[in-house]
Design a protein around this motif. Structure first.
Motif, PDB file in Angstrom:
ATOM      1  N   SER A  37      32.252 -25.778  -5.771  1.00 21.94           N
ATOM      2  CA  SER A  37      31.101 -26.681  -5.869  1.00 21.94           C
ATOM      3  C   SER A  37      31.473 -27.971  -6.591  1.00 21.94           C
ATOM      4  O   SER A  37      31.059 -29.059  -6.184  1.00 21.94           O
ATOM      5  CB  SER A  37      29.943 -25.990  -6.595  1.00 21.94           C
ATOM      6  OG  SER A  37      29.534 -24.858  -5.894  1.00 21.94           O
ATOM      7  N   ALA A  40      33.481 -30.064  -4.266  1.00 22.21           N
ATOM      8  CA  ALA A  40      32.600 -30.677  -3.263  1.00 22.21           C
ATOM      9  C   ALA A  40      31.858 -31.869  -3.851  1.00 22.21           C
ATOM     10  O   ALA A  40      31.743 -32.915  -3.194  1.00 22.21           O
ATOM     11  CB  ALA A  40      31.616 -29.640  -2.731  1.00 22.21           C
ATOM     12  N   LEU A  41      31.373 -31.747  -5.072  1.00 20.27           N
ATOM     13  CA  LEU A  41      30.683 -32.853  -5.732  1.00 20.27           C
ATOM     14  C   LEU A  41      31.633 -34.035  -5.914  1.00 20.27           C
ATOM     15  O   LEU A  41      31.281 -35.181  -5.624  1.00 20.27           O
ATOM     16  CB  LEU A  41      30.117 -32.405  -7.082  1.00 20.27           C
ATOM     17  CG  LEU A  41      29.413 -33.482  -7.902  1.00 20.27           C
ATOM     18  CD1 LEU A  41      28.155 -33.958  -7.185  1.00 20.27           C
ATOM     19  CD2 LEU A  41      29.069 -32.941  -9.292  1.00 20.27           C
ATOM     20  N   TYR A  42      32.822 -33.756  -6.387  1.00 21.40           N
ATOM     21  CA  TYR A  42      33.794 -34.838  -6.590  1.00 21.40           C
ATOM     22  C   TYR A  42      34.190 -35.471  -5.255  1.00 21.40           C
ATOM     23  O   TYR A  42      34.271 -36.692  -5.143  1.00 21.40           O
ATOM     24  CB  TYR A  42      35.031 -34.318  -7.328  1.00 21.40           C
ATOM     25  CG  TYR A  42      36.044 -35.401  -7.577  1.00 21.40           C
ATOM     26  CD1 TYR A  42      35.773 -36.422  -8.484  1.00 21.40           C
ATOM     27  CD2 TYR A  42      37.247 -35.427  -6.886  1.00 21.40           C
ATOM     28  CE1 TYR A  42      36.688 -37.436  -8.708  1.00 21.40           C
ATOM     29  CE2 TYR A  42      38.171 -36.439  -7.106  1.00 21.40           C
ATOM     30  CZ  TYR A  42      37.892 -37.438  -8.012  1.00 21.40           C
ATOM     31  OH  TYR A  42      38.787 -38.444  -8.215  1.00 21.40           O
ATOM     32  N   TYR A  43      34.427 -34.650  -4.250  1.00 19.40           N
ATOM     33  CA  TYR A  43      34.823 -35.157  -2.928  1.00 19.40           C
ATOM     34  C   TYR A  43      33.731 -36.034  -2.335  1.00 19.40           C
ATOM     35  O   TYR A  43      34.015 -37.073  -1.741  1.00 19.40           O
ATOM     36  CB  TYR A  43      35.143 -33.989  -1.994  1.00 19.40           C
ATOM     37  CG  TYR A  43      35.557 -34.421  -0.617  1.00 19.40           C
ATOM     38  CD1 TYR A  43      36.829 -34.923  -0.382  1.00 19.40           C
ATOM     39  CD2 TYR A  43      34.674 -34.328   0.453  1.00 19.40           C
ATOM     40  CE1 TYR A  43      37.218 -35.336   0.881  1.00 19.40           C
ATOM     41  CE2 TYR A  43      35.046 -34.727   1.721  1.00 19.40           C
ATOM     42  CZ  TYR A  43      36.315 -35.233   1.932  1.00 19.40           C
ATOM     43  OH  TYR A  43      36.685 -35.641   3.190  1.00 19.40           O
ATOM     44  N   SER A  44      32.470 -35.635  -2.525  1.00 14.12           N
ATOM     45  CA  SER A  44      31.373 -36.383  -1.919  1.00 14.12           C
ATOM     46  C   SER A  44      31.005 -37.645  -2.688  1.00 14.12           C
ATOM     47  O   SER A  44      30.520 -38.598  -2.096  1.00 14.12           O
ATOM     48  CB  SER A  44      30.139 -35.495  -1.766  1.00 14.12           C
ATOM     49  OG  SER A  44      29.628 -35.143  -3.031  1.00 14.12           O
ATOM     50  N   SER A  45      31.246 -37.665  -3.991  1.00 13.32           N
ATOM     51  CA  SER A  45      30.829 -38.851  -4.757  1.00 13.32           C
ATOM     52  C   SER A  45      31.980 -39.607  -5.397  1.00 13.32           C
ATOM     53  O   SER A  45      31.908 -40.820  -5.525  1.00 13.32           O
ATOM     54  CB  SER A  45      29.817 -38.460  -5.831  1.00 13.32           C
ATOM     55  OG  SER A  45      30.462 -37.849  -6.922  1.00 13.32           O
ATOM     56  N   GLY A  46      32.987 -38.895  -5.862  1.00 15.23           N
ATOM     57  CA  GLY A  46      34.113 -39.547  -6.524  1.00 15.23           C
ATOM     58  C   GLY A  46      33.734 -40.242  -7.825  1.00 15.23           C
ATOM     59  O   GLY A  46      34.515 -41.011  -8.378  1.00 15.23           O
ATOM     60  N   SER A  47      32.550 -39.963  -8.343  1.00 16.36           N
ATOM     61  CA  SER A  47      32.083 -40.647  -9.546  1.00 16.36           C
ATOM     62  C   SER A  47      32.759 -40.107 -10.803  1.00 16.36           C
ATOM     63  O   SER A  47      33.383 -39.040 -10.790  1.00 16.36           O
ATOM     64  CB  SER A  47      30.558 -40.470  -9.669  1.00 16.36           C
ATOM     65  OG  SER A  47      30.256 -39.113  -9.942  1.00 16.36           O
ATOM     66  N   ALA A  50      31.302 -36.764 -11.682  1.00 10.80           N
ATOM     67  CA  ALA A  50      31.865 -35.682 -10.870  1.00 10.80           C
ATOM     68  C   ALA A  50      33.277 -35.341 -11.323  1.00 10.80           C
ATOM     69  O   ALA A  50      33.652 -34.166 -11.339  1.00 10.80           O
ATOM     70  CB  ALA A  50      31.856 -36.069  -9.395  1.00 10.80           C
TER      71      ALA A  50
END
Length: 173
Positions: A37, A40-47, A50
């Motif tokens: 999870s 996935a958060l890092y991959y989707s936002s890169g913020s 994340a």
């Protein structure tokens, strides 16, 4: 000890260690889900949030998984060895030794709560004192660890107290 008491004692041992094993398997499964999870958060936002959350979650999942695996290895033959000892003339010594071991385990739960409280305070301080995304991500990861620790220890401590009570009952038998 009567045959019935021996059977009851052996069942208590098997139940306790089965509960411990199931808890460790749940920790491993949840660690994988949380790590995926966080990826996935890092991959989707890169913020930054994340990224901080990913790093903290991976470190916590790694530590919890390593602990779970080491406990599973440590406890591997313990239920079998203990049930055999309970079925022999060594039953009183085996039960006394196990009761003492579990008493030590129970005595450590308050320190685990202190540790969770300190981590929670650090996480909350990070949330309150910083506006940086990565700090908030680390704080979120630490708070997740605190929640996991509280949940794990709640059920583990209840199981340990019940097991200790059962072991203590045989002392007086």
């Amino acid at each position: 000890m009567s045959e019935t008491m021996i059977d009851v004692a052996q069942l208590a041992v098997r139940n306790y260690f089965a509960g411990e094993r199931n808890e460790m398997l749940a920790i491993l499964a949840v660690s994988v889900v949380l790590a995926l999870s966080a990826f996935a958060l890092y991959y989707s936002s890169g913020s930054g949030l994340a990224k901080g959350f990913l790093i903290t979650t991976l470190v916590c999942a790694g530590l919890m998984s390593a602990t779970a695996l080491s406990l599973m290895v440590r406890d591997g033959n313990a239920p079998t060895n203990l049930t055999v000892a309970i079925g022999s003339e060594q039953a009183p010594q085996a039960i006394a030794s196990e009761r003492d071991r579990v008493a030590v385990v129970i005595s450590k739960y308050k320190y685990y709560r202190y540790g969770a409280g300190v981590l929670g305070a650090i996480a909350l301080a990070g949330l309150l004192l910083s506006s940086r995304g990565w700090v908030h991500g680390v704080a979120a990861g630490l708070l997740l660890l605190v929640v996991a620790q509280v949940l794990i220890d709640h059920f583990s401590e209840r199981r340990a107290h019940l097991y200790h009570e059962q072991l203590s009952a045989w002392k007086s038998s």
